[in-house]
Design a protein around this motif. Structure first.
Motif, PDB file in Angstrom:
ATOM      1  N   GLU A  45       0.794   3.944  -3.001  1.00 42.06           N
ATOM      2  CA  GLU A  45       0.644   5.384  -2.479  1.00 42.06           C
ATOM      3  C   GLU A  45       1.693   6.322  -3.238  1.00 42.06           C
ATOM      4  O   GLU A  45       1.557   7.392  -3.818  1.00 42.06           O
ATOM      5  CB  GLU A  45       0.534   5.550  -0.981  1.00 42.06           C
ATOM      6  CG  GLU A  45       0.207   7.105  -0.677  1.00 42.06           C
ATOM      7  CD  GLU A  45       0.521   7.194   0.623  1.00 42.06           C
ATOM      8  OE1 GLU A  45       0.847   8.328   1.006  1.00 42.06           O
ATOM      9  OE2 GLU A  45       0.213   6.457   1.559  1.00 42.06           O
TER      10      GLU A  45
ATOM     11  N   ARG B  51       1.197   6.500  -6.917  1.00 43.48           N
ATOM     12  CA  ARG B  51       0.121   7.487  -7.149  1.00 43.48           C
ATOM     13  C   ARG B  51       0.234   8.744  -6.986  1.00 43.48           C
ATOM     14  O   ARG B  51      -0.263   9.608  -7.812  1.00 43.48           O
ATOM     15  CB  ARG B  51      -1.220   6.919  -6.319  1.00 43.48           C
ATOM     16  CG  ARG B  51      -1.672   5.651  -6.848  1.00 43.48           C
ATOM     17  CD  ARG B  51      -2.704   5.157  -5.998  1.00 43.48           C
ATOM     18  NE  ARG B  51      -3.454   3.818  -6.444  1.00 43.48           N
ATOM     19  CZ  ARG B  51      -4.056   3.067  -5.691  1.00 43.48           C
ATOM     20  NH1 ARG B  51      -4.176   3.369  -4.544  1.00 43.48           N
ATOM     21  NH2 ARG B  51      -4.616   1.809  -6.066  1.00 43.48           N
TER      22      ARG B  51
ATOM     23  N   LYS C 146      -6.307   9.476 -10.802  1.00 38.52           N
ATOM     24  CA  LYS C 146      -6.984  10.179 -11.332  1.00 38.52           C
ATOM     25  C   LYS C 146      -6.242  11.548 -11.899  1.00 38.52           C
ATOM     26  O   LYS C 146      -5.480  11.838 -11.300  1.00 38.52           O
ATOM     27  CB  LYS C 146      -8.242  10.843 -10.339  1.00 38.52           C
ATOM     28  CG  LYS C 146      -9.399   9.900 -10.058  1.00 38.52           C
ATOM     29  CD  LYS C 146     -10.308  10.549  -9.093  1.00 38.52           C
ATOM     30  CE  LYS C 146     -11.221   9.402  -8.684  1.00 38.52           C
ATOM     31  NZ  LYS C 146     -12.156  10.018  -7.620  1.00 38.52           N
TER      32      LYS C 146
ATOM     33  N   PHE D 270      -4.956   2.054 -12.204  1.00 38.16           N
ATOM     34  CA  PHE D 270      -4.239   2.077 -10.825  1.00 38.16           C
ATOM     35  C   PHE D 270      -4.506   3.029  -9.845  1.00 38.16           C
ATOM     36  O   PHE D 270      -3.833   3.232  -9.062  1.00 38.16           O
ATOM     37  CB  PHE D 270      -2.699   2.453 -11.337  1.00 38.16           C
ATOM     38  CG  PHE D 270      -1.993   1.264 -12.037  1.00 38.16           C
ATOM     39  CD1 PHE D 270      -1.084   0.614 -11.308  1.00 38.16           C
ATOM     40  CD2 PHE D 270      -2.177   1.252 -13.399  1.00 38.16           C
ATOM     41  CE1 PHE D 270      -0.313  -0.383 -12.227  1.00 38.16           C
ATOM     42  CE2 PHE D 270      -1.309   0.339 -14.146  1.00 38.16           C
ATOM     43  CZ  PHE D 270      -0.781  -0.418 -13.571  1.00 38.16           C
ATOM     44  N   GLY D 271      -5.973   3.500  -9.980  1.00 40.46           N
ATOM     45  CA  GLY D 271      -6.467   4.277  -9.145  1.00 40.46           C
ATOM     46  C   GLY D 271      -6.085   5.925  -9.136  1.00 40.46           C
ATOM     47  O   GLY D 271      -6.115   6.571  -8.166  1.00 40.46           O
TER      48      GLY D 271
ATOM     49  N   GLU E  23      -6.388   4.984 -14.597  1.00 37.39           N
ATOM     50  CA  GLU E  23      -7.439   4.625 -13.643  1.00 37.39           C
ATOM     51  C   GLU E  23      -7.283   3.156 -13.272  1.00 37.39           C
ATOM     52  O   GLU E  23      -8.036   2.932 -12.312  1.00 37.39           O
ATOM     53  CB  GLU E  23      -8.850   4.983 -14.535  1.00 37.39           C
ATOM     54  CG  GLU E  23      -9.040   4.145 -15.748  1.00 37.39           C
ATOM     55  CD  GLU E  23      -8.545   4.673 -16.944  1.00 37.39           C
ATOM     56  OE1 GLU E  23      -8.630   4.045 -17.910  1.00 37.39           O
ATOM     57  OE2 GLU E  23      -7.731   5.826 -16.899  1.00 37.39           O
TER      58      GLU E  23
ATOM     59  N   ASN F 156       0.821  -1.169   0.017  1.00 41.09           N
ATOM     60  CA  ASN F 156       0.014  -0.245  -0.060  1.00 41.09           C
ATOM     61  C   ASN F 156       0.686   1.112   0.059  1.00 41.09           C
ATOM     62  O   ASN F 156       0.567   2.243  -0.741  1.00 41.09           O
ATOM     63  CB  ASN F 156      -0.879  -0.058   1.109  1.00 41.09           C
ATOM     64  CG  ASN F 156      -1.943  -1.116   1.099  1.00 41.09           C
ATOM     65  OD1 ASN F 156      -2.332  -1.539   0.178  1.00 41.09           O
ATOM     66  ND2 ASN F 156      -2.742  -1.177   2.467  1.00 41.09           N
TER      67      ASN F 156
END
Length: 366
Positions: A34, A37, A60, A57-58, A55, A30
């Motif tokens: 993080e 991202r 935006k 990979f989360g 998207e 995680n």
């Protein structure tokens, strides 16, 4: 009832043990996700060249950006990375698997490099002749992938950010000049020549022709949409790209003569320390400059003796031997290199690659 509670407690204890064993893996992954991202969306070019579907990979997409060289943004980023390092330290005694341990070591090494770089911030040069932003940016823009119509809109919006981004670069160069670290006039002339070679901008400019070529592959666009986008691109190139490069040239000209050191890093106040930093975090070696110099001298002496011996045996060093491969096609050369590299490195596995011809309009820039 007692049996139920007993079974429940045993089950709960079992789950607690299992999660305590697995949690380090999940938490570490995680953390790395993080950071991934956080870092990637900060530069739209990096994002689009790395991920086709952010998207998934989360991620935006934020407003299009070429990055940020603002001092406040830099301090904010360093503060964030220090928090990441503290969280990373919690995993030092955890039961991570071998792959995660390696990732943790590399990540900590990278973070240390980011912090140490702060001491040499103005020793960096974003406008190098070959790998400078002013040289690489046009090429990256010319290859920007258009997978969707949104990508085209993002590209055009990215062009609009160029003047503001170059303003940050000129502010950086002014501070370098104030600290006596600005480039010498010879290197300045090379950078200016490169920038001015982008003008004038017209229908035959490579950023116009490559844009049109990419639009032709966009089956999701109608003919009218392609024409409309071509018009928008030409307008953006003239309004934002041309003006940004012209302003960059004007500001750099005002700094001419302020960079009096043509002797390299050695002749700057912290040059040797910065050189050692580059060896560690750019080259990736723990060897210091003195040891590398010694190794180079030993290698040159060995090569010199090899050449003398070859000449004494009547060998011509100007003629290729019979075992020299004669490869003409790029694909043949790459295949040969794949085979040769296995003599010194582990086999990388099946990797797909594609040979792309350099467009004629880009030939002078690559």
């Amino acid at each position: 009832m007692r049996k139920f509670f007993l079974s429940y407690n045993i089950l709960l204890t079992g789950y607690s043990f299992l999660f305590s064993f697995l949690l380090p893996w999940a938490s570490f992954d995680n953390l790395t996700m993080e950071l991934f991202r956080h870092e990637l969306p900060r530069n739209t070019l990096n994002l689009h060249y790395t991920l086709a579907e952010p998207e998934a990979f989360g991620i935006k997409e934020a407003s299009p950006s070429l990055g940020n060289m603002d001092e406040d943004a830099r301090k904010e980023e360093l503060s964030y990375l220090k928090k990441i390092q503290k969280r990373l330290a919690r995993f030092s005694d955890k039961k991570l698997d071998e792959k995660q341990k390696l990732t943790a070591d590399i990540l900590n090494w990278w973070l240390e490099g980011q912090f140490q770089a702060e001491a040499y911030y103005y020793y960096q040069e974003p406008l190098g002749k070959t790998l400078g932003i002013q040289a690489q940016l046009p090429v990256l823009l010319a290859e920007f992938p258009f997978r969707t119509q949104e990508d085209i809109d993002t590209y055009l919006a990215l062009l609009e950010t160029l003047p503001a981004y170059f303003e940050q670069i000129t502010a950086f160069e002014k501070e370098k000049s104030a600290q006596g670290l600005f480039m010498d006039d010879e290197r300045l002339d090379d950078v200016l020549k490169q920038c001015r070679s982008l003008f004038p901008i017209g229908n035959d400019h490579f950023l116009a022709t490559t844009f049109k070529e990419r639009l032709e592959d966009c089956e999701f666009l109608s003919a009218d949409q392609r024409i409309a986008y071509e018009v928008k691109n030409l307008r953006a190139l003239d309004r934002y790209v041309r003006s940004a490069y012209e302003e960059l040239c004007q500001v750099l000209e005002t700094l001419r003569g302020t960079g009096r050191n043509a002797g390299g890093l050695y002749h700057t106040p912290e040059g040797l320390d910065y050189y050692e930093y580059l060896l560690k975090y750019s080259v990736g070696t723990e060897l210091d400059g003195g040891r590398i110099h010694q190794l180079l001298e030993e290698q040159m002496e060995s090569d010199y003796e090899t050449v003398l011996y070859a000449l004494s045996q009547g060998l011509s060093l100007l003629e290729a031997g019979d075992d020299t491969p004669c490869l003409e096609l790029p694909s043949e050369l790459l295949t040969e290199l794949e085979d040769q590299i296995e003599k010194d490195f582990p086999k990388a596995g099946d990797i797909s690659w594609q040979v792309k011809e350099v467009p004629e309009s880009l030939a002078d820039f690559l």
